[in-house]
Every structure is written in C-alpha cells, then in structure tokens.
Scaffold this active site. Sequence first.
Site, PDB file in Angstrom:
ATOM      1  N   GLU A  38       9.749  16.531  14.885  1.00 24.01           N
ATOM      2  CA  GLU A  38      10.187  16.446  13.487  1.00 24.01           C
ATOM      3  C   GLU A  38       9.369  17.425  12.638  1.00 24.01           C
ATOM      4  OE1 GLU A  38       9.295  12.768  11.271  1.00 24.01           O
ATOM      5  OE2 GLU A  38      11.370  12.832  10.594  1.00 24.01           O
ATOM      6  N   GLU A  50       9.791   2.169  10.770  1.00 21.21           N
ATOM      7  CA  GLU A  50      10.744   3.268  10.605  1.00 21.21           C
ATOM      8  C   GLU A  50       9.942   4.553  10.696  1.00 21.21           C
ATOM      9  OE1 GLU A  50      13.823   2.958  10.708  1.00 21.21           O
ATOM     10  OE2 GLU A  50      14.164   0.872  10.136  1.00 21.21           O
ATOM     11  N   SER A  90       4.907   8.280   9.904  1.00 20.25           N
ATOM     12  CA  SER A  90       4.948   9.143  11.091  1.00 20.25           C
ATOM     13  C   SER A  90       4.924   8.319  12.382  1.00 20.25           C
ATOM     14  CB  SER A  90       3.752  10.092  11.065  1.00 20.25           C
ATOM     15  OG  SER A  90       2.558   9.346  11.133  1.00 20.25           O
ATOM     16  N   LYS A 108       0.859  -1.196   0.000  1.00 20.41           N
ATOM     17  CA  LYS A 108       0.000   0.000   0.000  1.00 20.41           C
ATOM     18  C   LYS A 108       0.893   1.243   0.000  1.00 20.41           C
ATOM     19  CE  LYS A 108      -1.623   3.112   2.623  1.00 20.41           C
ATOM     20  NZ  LYS A 108      -1.798   4.204   1.652  1.00 20.41           N
ATOM     21  N   CYS A 163      13.615  11.500   6.564  1.00 22.83           N
ATOM     22  CA  CYS A 163      13.662  11.204   7.999  1.00 22.83           C
ATOM     23  C   CYS A 163      15.104  11.271   8.496  1.00 22.83           C
ATOM     24  CB  CYS A 163      13.020   9.861   8.310  1.00 22.83           C
ATOM     25  SG  CYS A 163      13.721   8.517   7.383  1.00 22.83           S
ATOM     26  N   GLN A 217       1.384  19.489   4.388  1.00 28.60           N
ATOM     27  CA  GLN A 217       2.765  19.510   4.859  1.00 28.60           C
ATOM     28  C   GLN A 217       3.284  20.951   4.907  1.00 28.60           C
ATOM     29  OE1 GLN A 217       4.532  16.669   5.953  1.00 28.60           O
ATOM     30  NE2 GLN A 217       5.913  18.248   6.717  1.00 28.60           N
TER      31      GLN A 217
HETATM   32  N1  LIG Z   1       9.897   8.698   8.685  1.00 24.92           N
HETATM   33  C1  LIG Z   1       9.535   8.968   7.463  1.00 24.92           C
HETATM   34  O1  LIG Z   1      10.176   8.554   6.516  1.00 24.92           O
HETATM   35  C2  LIG Z   1       8.308   9.755   7.233  1.00 24.92           C
HETATM   36  C3  LIG Z   1       7.763  10.539   8.218  1.00 24.92           C
HETATM   37  N2  LIG Z   1       6.644  11.252   7.962  1.00 24.92           N
HETATM   38  C4  LIG Z   1       6.131  12.129   9.023  1.00 24.92           C
HETATM   39  O2  LIG Z   1       4.734  11.963   9.091  1.00 24.92           O
HETATM   40  C5  LIG Z   1       4.060  13.201   8.919  1.00 24.92           C
HETATM   41  C6  LIG Z   1       2.745  12.967   8.231  1.00 24.92           C
HETATM   42  O3  LIG Z   1       2.933  12.360   6.956  1.00 24.92           O
HETATM   43  P1  LIG Z   1       1.917  11.258   6.486  1.00 24.92           P
HETATM   44  O4  LIG Z   1       2.117  10.921   5.076  1.00 24.92           O
HETATM   45  O5  LIG Z   1       0.543  11.703   6.844  1.00 24.92           O
HETATM   46  O6  LIG Z   1       2.393  10.021   7.339  1.00 24.92           O
HETATM   47  P2  LIG Z   1       1.576   8.757   7.762  1.00 24.92           P
HETATM   48  O7  LIG Z   1       2.282   8.074   8.850  1.00 24.92           O
HETATM   49  O8  LIG Z   1       0.169   9.135   7.973  1.00 24.92           O
HETATM   50  O9  LIG Z   1       1.609   7.880   6.427  1.00 24.92           O
HETATM   51  C7  LIG Z   1       2.515   6.830   6.171  1.00 24.92           C
HETATM   52  C8  LIG Z   1       1.771   5.661   5.536  1.00 24.92           C
HETATM   53  O10 LIG Z   1       0.839   5.124   6.491  1.00 24.92           O
HETATM   54  C9  LIG Z   1      -0.477   5.103   5.921  1.00 24.92           C
HETATM   55  N3  LIG Z   1      -1.479   5.253   6.966  1.00 24.92           N
HETATM   56  C10 LIG Z   1      -2.028   6.385   7.444  1.00 24.92           C
HETATM   57  N4  LIG Z   1      -2.920   6.119   8.406  1.00 24.92           N
HETATM   58  C11 LIG Z   1      -2.938   4.766   8.564  1.00 24.92           C
HETATM   59  C12 LIG Z   1      -3.669   3.877   9.406  1.00 24.92           C
HETATM   60  N5  LIG Z   1      -4.551   4.318  10.315  1.00 24.92           N
HETATM   61  N6  LIG Z   1      -3.427   2.566   9.299  1.00 24.92           N
HETATM   62  C13 LIG Z   1      -2.525   2.092   8.409  1.00 24.92           C
HETATM   63  N7  LIG Z   1      -1.830   2.894   7.567  1.00 24.92           N
HETATM   64  C14 LIG Z   1      -2.026   4.216   7.649  1.00 24.92           C
HETATM   65  C15 LIG Z   1      -0.443   6.231   4.923  1.00 24.92           C
HETATM   66  O11 LIG Z   1      -1.470   6.111   3.980  1.00 24.92           O
HETATM   67  P3  LIG Z   1      -2.068   7.426   3.261  1.00 24.92           P
HETATM   68  O12 LIG Z   1      -0.952   8.102   2.584  1.00 24.92           O
HETATM   69  O13 LIG Z   1      -3.002   6.845   2.311  1.00 24.92           O
HETATM   70  O14 LIG Z   1      -2.685   8.236   4.345  1.00 24.92           O
HETATM   71  C16 LIG Z   1       0.938   6.060   4.321  1.00 24.92           C
HETATM   72  O15 LIG Z   1       0.925   5.026   3.373  1.00 24.92           O
HETATM   73  C17 LIG Z   1       5.058  14.036   8.136  1.00 24.92           C
HETATM   74  O16 LIG Z   1       4.826  15.387   8.293  1.00 24.92           O
HETATM   75  C18 LIG Z   1       6.354  13.583   8.744  1.00 24.92           C
HETATM   76  O17 LIG Z   1       6.571  14.281   9.941  1.00 24.92           O
HETATM   77  C19 LIG Z   1       6.015  11.173   6.752  1.00 24.92           C
HETATM   78  C20 LIG Z   1       6.513  10.414   5.732  1.00 24.92           C
HETATM   79  C21 LIG Z   1       7.738   9.662   5.904  1.00 24.92           C
HETATM   80  O1  LIG Z   2      18.551   9.634   3.459  1.00 27.33           O
HETATM   81  C1  LIG Z   2      18.261   8.643   2.804  1.00 27.33           C
HETATM   82  O2  LIG Z   2      18.963   8.267   1.857  1.00 27.33           O
HETATM   83  C2  LIG Z   2      17.039   7.831   3.123  1.00 27.33           C
HETATM   84  C3  LIG Z   2      16.031   8.620   3.882  1.00 27.33           C
HETATM   85  C4  LIG Z   2      14.805   7.882   4.166  1.00 27.33           C
HETATM   86  O3  LIG Z   2      14.754   6.706   4.045  1.00 27.33           O
HETATM   87  C5  LIG Z   2      13.595   8.575   4.589  1.00 27.33           C
HETATM   88  O4  LIG Z   2      13.589   9.782   4.698  1.00 27.33           O
HETATM   89  O5  LIG Z   2      12.585   7.879   4.804  1.00 27.33           O
END
Ligand SMILES: NC(=O)C1=CN([C@@H]2O[C@H](COP(=O)(O)OP(=O)(O)OC[C@H]3O[C@@H](n4cnc5c(N)ncnc54)[C@H](OP(=O)(O)O)[C@@H]3O)[C@@H](O)[C@H]2O)C=CC1
Ligand SMILES: O=C(O)CCC(=O)C(=O)O
Length: 476
Positions: free
Chosen positions: A378, A245, A224, A170, A279, A326
């Site tokens: 973050e 992660e 997140s 997904k 991240c 965002q």
């Molecule tokens: N560590 C990292 O690499 C990341 C961190 N983030 C952090 O998260 C914040 C929000 O970003 P966001 O994209 O909303 O992150 P989310 O954690 O909401 O999304 C990550 C994934 O989880 C899915 N998801 C959301 N809600 C659920 C649920 N209840 N059950 C199962 N899966 C779910 C999302 O689907 P869908 O997109 O369809 O909602 C997406 O595929 C950012 O501002 C940032 O701070 C975001 C992205 C990457």
């Molecule tokens: O810095 C990278 O190359 C990977 C970063 C990453 O995996 C992320 O932001 O989710």
Amino acid sequence: MKLLLINGAWTETSHALANINPSDTDDVIDTYAQAGTSETEAAIAAAADAFADWSHSPVQQRHDVLKFIGDELMQRKDEIGHLLAREEGKILPEAIAEAERAARIFDFFAGEALRLGGETLPSSRPGVGVELMREPVGPVGIITPWNFPIAIPAWKVAPALCYGNSVILKPAELVPASAWAMAEIISRSGLPDGVFNLVMGPGRVVGAAMLEAPAIRALTFTGSVGTGQIVAEACLRHRRKMQLEMGGKNPLVVLNDADLDIATDAALNGAFFSTGQRCTASSRLIIEEGVHNRFVEMLTEKTRALRVGPALDAASQMGPVVDQTQLDQDVGFIDSARKDGANLRAGGALVKCATPGFYLEPTLFTDTSPAMRINRDEVFGPVATTIRARDYDHALDLANDTEFGLTAGICTTSLKHATHFKRHAQAGMVMVNLPTAGVDYHVPFGGTKGSSFGPREQGSYAAEFFTTVKTAYTAA
Ligand SMILES: NC(=O)C1=CN([C@@H]2O[C@H](COP(=O)(O)OP(=O)(O)OC[C@H]3O[C@@H](n4cnc5c(N)ncnc54)[C@H](OP(=O)(O)O)[C@@H]3O)[C@@H](O)[C@H]2O)C=CC1
Ligand SMILES: O=C(O)CCC(=O)C(=O)O
C-alpha cells in the site's frame, strides 16, 4: 492549548503538541495536550466506572445524546470542515463532506438506539422459552488514523455509545483538532461524565497503555498493517474482542466494453481524490488490452490537468500529502517503480506552491507487472499503476492477486461480467462503474484477507462488534 477530556473534566498535562497545517507548515492550528500513561489509565478507569450505569441507560437518553451531537455537527459542518482541511490537507469540499458524513453517522445511530431489539425463539424443550438479548461489551478502546480525522472517530464512537458502551478515544497524533471538536460537542450533549473520554498523545504511549489495560473489553482500530498486528497480539493476550481495519491494494478493472468516460473518471477519483490517502483508493488499474492505450491516453490527460494546491484554495482539486514522513514514503515508492522499469506517464515530482507544504503531483505509471513492489504494498498516496489484462478471466486473477481485500471495482457494460465480478472478487466491498473509494455511511464497511479482522463496521451490522449476545432460558 486544547485539553484532554477525562471523566467529564478538561484535563491539562505538562506536554503539548503543535498541530501543523500540511498546506502551509508555517501555520500552527493550535497545541494539544498530550496524555501520558497515567492520564490514559485515568481515562480507562473513568470509562470502567461509567459503564455500569450507561450500559443500562434508557434508549431515549442514548437517542437524545446522539441526536444532539449529529445536529450540532451538521450545523457546524462548514466550520469543522474548514478545520479538518487545515489539519489533514484534503480539499475543502471533501473536508466539509466528511464533517457532514460524521453528522449523518450520529444521526443514524440515534435512530438505531430506538430500534434496539432482541429475539424470542421456541426452545427444543417443552415448557421453556428462549430469548436472545444484545448487551454492551464494556469499555471500548478506539484508536483512529489521520486520513479521516472525523468520519472514522464518528463511525466508531457513535455505535459504541448507541449500544451502551463507554469509550476511550485516541485520535492520530497528526490530526487532533477534528476529534477534539467532536469531543467538545460530546461534552455538552448530556452524556454522563466518564462515558466518553478523549486522550490525545502518541500511539506508542497512549495506544500502548490502552492495549495493555485489562478493563478495555473491546478495541476497534483503523491504521497500518504493522500497528494492526501489534493491536491484534495485545487483544489476544487480554482475550479482548477486536475489530481491525488496515490497508488495501484495491484494483479497478476496466473491460473492453466499458464506457471510458466513466472508467477514467472512476480511476481519477479512486486514485487521486483525497490525495490518494484512502484505504479504499484504487492503486492498481487493470485494463483489458483492447482499451488499454485509449484508457491510458484519457487518464493521463485528466491526471495532468488536476490542480494541486493548498486545501483551502478554491482552485485546488488535490491537496498536499499529510506530512513529511508520508511524502518520503510516497517518493520512495515512485523511485522503486522507476527502478523496476515502470513507465512514468504523469506526475512523479514535488509541486511548489505559494505556501510551504507537502505537495506531490498525482502520479501514473503504466506497463507495470504484478510483481513490482508498487503493485504489492500500500502506497497511501496519489500514485496509481496500470496493468494489462488479456481478457476478463485474466483481469479477475490480477485483481485477486494481493494479500489485501478491502474494495474492488469493475467498469463494464456487461451484466454477465459485472455479476461474475461481484461474486468472485476477493474483497469486502465491490463497485460496478463507480470509484473503489467513497462509501455510504449506513451500510457495512470492511474487507477480507489481510485488510480487516473482526466484525464489520457501520450500519446496523456495527452491533456485531459493539454488543454481545446473551441467550436466556425461562421455564414457563
Ligand atoms: N487503513 C487505513 O485507513 C490507514 C492506513 N495507514 C497506513 O499506515 C501507514 C502509516 O501511517 P500511521 O499513521 O503511522 O499509521 P499507524 O498504524 O501507525 O497509526 C494508526 C493509529 O494507531 C496508533 N498507534 C501507533 N502505534 C501504536 C501502538 N504501538 N499501539 C497502539 N496504537 C498505536 C497511531 O497513533 P499515532 O498517530 O499517535 O502514532 C494512530 O492513532 C500509512 O502510510 C498507510 O500506509 C495509515 C492511516 C490509515
Ligand atoms: O472511501 C471511503 O469513503 C472511506 C475510506 C476509509 O475509510 C479509509 O481510507 O480509511
């Protein structure tokens, strides 16, 4: 409209979502079928059925499938990179590099399939032999974020298939195109029907259905902290293996003896490349007193010179933020830092470009204190702060003063301090005279403390999550 892939069939649904270009919100990339609960359950059932055969498939077959996918991704990296830049907003060279990284990941795991092994050990009893075997865990659920639309799906899907698991992927709602392009290649790779399934749709529907499905025996998630907690609780309820992660609040320490050209380049890259949406981004720059002012002057100049613009414009050095939500989050953090008394040295404002998009200046705050919200949570945008450190010990304490522990960097010419930092920084990945972001594809990836949970991703260490060890005793 691009369709779901369930049990080897491209599957239509009654609902589709438009994929919008964050560099130009008038540009609709395509529409993508949205799965509901029933399509998600069908995909999980297909993966469960397909698991039995695939888990015993010959390693040559696994190698050939993974190699096919890697080769085609490599041949089409420019085209797929272009699509990725259009849907996520990172600049074209970064996007092409990400498509190439995905190709190399598949290539790496094609090789790993041929290197699968076990161990034989002497028994503590006479006349008994002991063997250790690695077996696939079962159907794996994969939930990915929007910031690496193809690399993160690749680094979860490739090892899952390599070690004999079936998959339900997904991708994030905001970035279906790159994952769909990868799925389309997988659909022609010779993989048996049902081994790989793509279900696009909202996390609260598709993700939630995956979390509650007993057939999914392992779940790997990047996103997140809040969603990670929901995933963790569901996995515990179902006694399911999990790999999470989540966020980072990564420090880059700069000592008095650092080469400031290297240090400011590392800070600029770590804080602002990919619009800070990594991240692994450096969001806290911890600078020793003796070089603080010079470092700030040099970084301010470099930050102001960064050209913000559309992802596909060759002049752009930083693309837009991914979407309005965002952007609002980033602006909220900038406002809170201002209110808390941080000194705004560069950026802080929205940028107007020729096309309507979510453009924000790279933003640098100085004279911040560790307790400010901007230094605790973050941001996930192009915003960094500096914090003054009295000496190395103080800098290390500040670096470790966070609930997260993904990456930590140090810029120094002192072997003693570099060595000490590598041992004492509370992070899963430590960088010396390098940006905290931008990692290799063939070595372990993951953090400590609140950043990660479960076994490491990537490289040969991925086997820990995607397999279970079986111990076999045989009487001689
Ligand atoms: N560590 C990292 O690499 C990341 C961190 N983030 C952090 O998260 C914040 C929000 O970003 P966001 O994209 O909303 O992150 P989310 O954690 O909401 O999304 C990550 C994934 O989880 C899915 N998801 C959301 N809600 C659920 C649920 N209840 N059950 C199962 N899966 C779910 C999302 O689907 P869908 O997109 O369809 O909602 C997406 O595929 C950012 O501002 C940032 O701070 C975001 C992205 C990457
Ligand atoms: O810095 C990278 O190359 C990977 C970063 C990453 O995996 C992320 O932001 O989710």
